[in-house]
Design an enzyme around this catalytic site. Sequence first.
Site, PDB file in Angstrom:
ATOM      1  N   ARG A 123      -6.345   8.301  -9.678  1.00  0.00           N
ATOM      2  CA  ARG A 123      -7.080   8.418  -8.412  1.00  0.00           C
ATOM      3  C   ARG A 123      -8.504   8.920  -8.613  1.00  0.00           C
ATOM      4  NH1 ARG A 123      -5.099  13.845  -5.422  1.00  0.00           N
ATOM      5  NH2 ARG A 123      -4.898  15.171  -7.253  1.00  0.00           N
ATOM      6  N   HIS A 143      -0.611   7.922  -1.368  1.00  0.00           N
ATOM      7  CA  HIS A 143      -0.827   9.215  -0.689  1.00  0.00           C
ATOM      8  C   HIS A 143      -1.704   9.014   0.555  1.00  0.00           C
ATOM      9  CE1 HIS A 143      -1.598  13.372   0.001  1.00  0.00           C
ATOM     10  NE2 HIS A 143      -1.448  13.804  -1.247  1.00  0.00           N
ATOM     11  N   ASP A 146       5.312  20.148   3.717  1.00  0.00           N
ATOM     12  CA  ASP A 146       5.210  19.479   2.417  1.00  0.00           C
ATOM     13  C   ASP A 146       6.643  19.149   1.994  1.00  0.00           C
ATOM     14  OD1 ASP A 146       4.494  18.425   0.016  1.00  0.00           O
ATOM     15  OD2 ASP A 146       3.503  20.231  -0.762  1.00  0.00           O
ATOM     16  N   GLU A 163       3.788   9.269   3.065  1.00  0.00           N
ATOM     17  CA  GLU A 163       3.530   8.597   1.799  1.00  0.00           C
ATOM     18  C   GLU A 163       4.741   7.780   1.344  1.00  0.00           C
ATOM     19  OE1 GLU A 163       2.064  11.557  -0.990  1.00  0.00           O
ATOM     20  OE2 GLU A 163       1.574  12.861   0.706  1.00  0.00           O
TER      21      GLU A 163
END
Length: 301
Positions: free
Chosen positions: A100, A170, A214, A273
């Site tokens: 990324r 993501h 999360d 995601e």
Amino acid sequence: MNIEQLNADYGIADQLQFSLGQGDFPIIKINNAHAQAMISVYGGQVLSYRPTSAPEDLMFISEQAYYQTGKAIKGGTPICWPWFGPDPESLGRASHGFVRNRLWTVQSTSTTPSQEIKVKLGLVDTPETRDIWPHSFDLSIEFTIGSTLKIELITHNTGEQPFSITQALHTYFQVGDIAPLRVKGLEGAAYIDKVDGGVQKQQSGEIAIAEEVDRIYLGVSPALAVEDPTLNRRIEITASGSQTAVVWNPWVDNSTKMADLKDDDYQKFVCVETANAANEVIEIQSGTAYSLTADYRIVQL
């Protein structure tokens, strides 16, 4: 990368052009009958996607995002590969892998019979990547820009031995307000709560976000949705090659600690995601490939 050469080789008249974006990173701008979009060649990620029928962009991009070599761009569709989360071998390598924050190679652009535009970018192993992760690979990502946004991440094992990966798209979805938002399709699913030390729990009802979230959801449906009453829309997510999904929002404290987020940005996005994460480790044999795909559709309510 030479912008004039990229336009000569891969530009599509009146529909696709290359230019220099922030940080002097090459940007692909698309404007066709279906949608407008912007793709960063650095990071191999979509920065913007808005169908002609939609008043608001699908993507969230932080106004304080880094556009610097070696740093990830905060927002859009960053790619976590060849691992999701912390270094699985605890060798001190960066979380979420190393693709990324690299410049990808443009491999092809084309139009389909239905006037969608396809863009294919790629990365292959180098001595530098093999120092980080000692495997030979040919990684490609194909974006299809139409009435939906389709992203396909394909991992080819070009070495002589099998290797294992975890990965994720993501994706940062722009939302009008986090408070009334609901994530649907994960009702009853087991999840790993990374905020609570990795304890496994079970989702009760739709997901509402009123604190840091999360979570890695396990054994998920291929069809999920983000209901956003503030923007009067539903984001429909259809995945393939994936049985795990990650839902993330940093909430107040983490937003204030992250230099590439504004303090109140947690109110403006949610990450849902498409992933192969946690216990969904993908082994890819020599000479074979694995595909992870997500298709995003905006439905106005």
